[in-house]
Design an enzyme around this catalytic site. Structure first.
Site: not given
Ligand SMILES: Nc1ncnc2c1ncn2[C@@H]1O[C@H](COP(=O)(O)OS(=O)(=O)O)[C@@H](OP(=O)(O)O)[C@H]1O
Ligand SMILES: Nc1ncnc2c1ncn2[C@@H]1O[C@H](COP(=O)(O)OP(=O)(O)O)[C@@H](O)[C@H]1O
Length: 205
Positions: A32-39, A106
């Site tokens: 999923g997108l960055s910030g979607s909630g994967k971690s 991914s």
């Molecule tokens: N250009 C760019 N695009 C996307 N994300 C970026 C980028 N630069 C840094 N980050 C940070 O790196 C995390 C994503 O790493 P990933 O290894 O999951 O990415 S990938 O699967 O290889 O596309 C991603 O973490 P998540 O927010 O947890 O998804 C970001 O914190």
């Molecule tokens: N329903 C929900 N499920 C998962 N995360 C949520 C939800 N609502 C709000 N959040 C917030 O969204 C953010 C997701 O960040 P993170 O887990 O780091 O996402 P990712 O790993 O996809 O980048 C966290 O701050 C989390 O607390």
């Protein structure tokens, strides 16, 4: 490549480990997108299963990029290699009898399919962490979307780098409409229905 190298059979098999652990071993692949909630979800799930004596390990994008994959950036090629390596590591965890939960953007279908292909049937489950770009950008937990909009980061997923949503994932959780707890429950129930963990574990959620 791989010349003069002989494969050693392990003295303890994957099946032995599964039997001892009393649950299956497989990969739950969050995408999923960055910030979607994967971690957030991967860790909440791992914590819940840990308390229920189920062996899990979380592989997280940010963490793996600090070590194993610190030579990789965010070009399409580097992301591909990132996912290939994580796939191989995941396979080792599955062989080791664990449930490996991966939290990587991914973004490319082909790369996720490649991981599916190196694992056996019932060892790879794709979980789409669905959340709109708008909402991810509103959350912006690391301030990265703001930087990407200001051109301080290039090739940011969803902004100037593509994300290919899964076509046939085993499971979808929508983090805009479901709470963290609801998503964890959905996933644990799915594992119970598949017979991968003992039934009743989701009762406490
Ligand atoms: N250009 C760019 N695009 C996307 N994300 C970026 C980028 N630069 C840094 N980050 C940070 O790196 C995390 C994503 O790493 P990933 O290894 O999951 O990415 S990938 O699967 O290889 O596309 C991603 O973490 P998540 O927010 O947890 O998804 C970001 O914190
Ligand atoms: N329903 C929900 N499920 C998962 N995360 C949520 C939800 N609502 C709000 N959040 C917030 O969204 C953010 C997701 O960040 P993170 O887990 O780091 O996402 P990712 O790993 O996809 O980048 C966290 O701050 C989390 O607390």
């Amino acid at each position: 490549m791989a010349t003069n190298i002989v494969w050693h059979e392990a003295s303890v098999s994957k099946e032995d480990r599964r039997e001892k652990n009393d649950h299956g071993s497989f990969c739950l692949w969050f995408t999923g997108l960055s910030g979607s909630g994967k971690s957030t979800l991967a860790n909440a799930l791992a914590k819940y299963l840990f308390e229920a004596n189920v062996q899990t390990y979380v592989l997280d994008g940010d963490n793996v990029r600090h070590g194993l994959n610190k030579d990789l950036g965010f070009t399409d090629e580097d992301r591909k290699e990132n996912i290939r390596r994580i796939g191989e590591v995941s396979k080792l965890f599955v062989d080791g009898g664990q449930i490996v939960v991966t939290a990587f953007i991914s973004p490319f279908r082909e790369d996720r399919q490649q991981v599916r292909d190196i694992l056996n049937e019932n060892e790879f489950f794709e979980i789409y962490v669905n959340c709109s770009l708008d909402e991810c950008e509103k959350r912006d937990p690391k301030g990265l979307y703001k930087k990407a909009r200001n051109n301080e980061i290039k090739h940011f997923t969803g902004i100037d780098s593509p994300y290919e949503a899964p076509v046939n994932p085993e499971l979808v959780v929508n983090t805009e409409s479901q709470s963290i707890q609801e998503s964890v429950k959905t996933i644990v129930q799915f594992l119970e229905e598949k017979g991968l963990i003992k039934s009743g574990i989701s009762n406490g959620i």
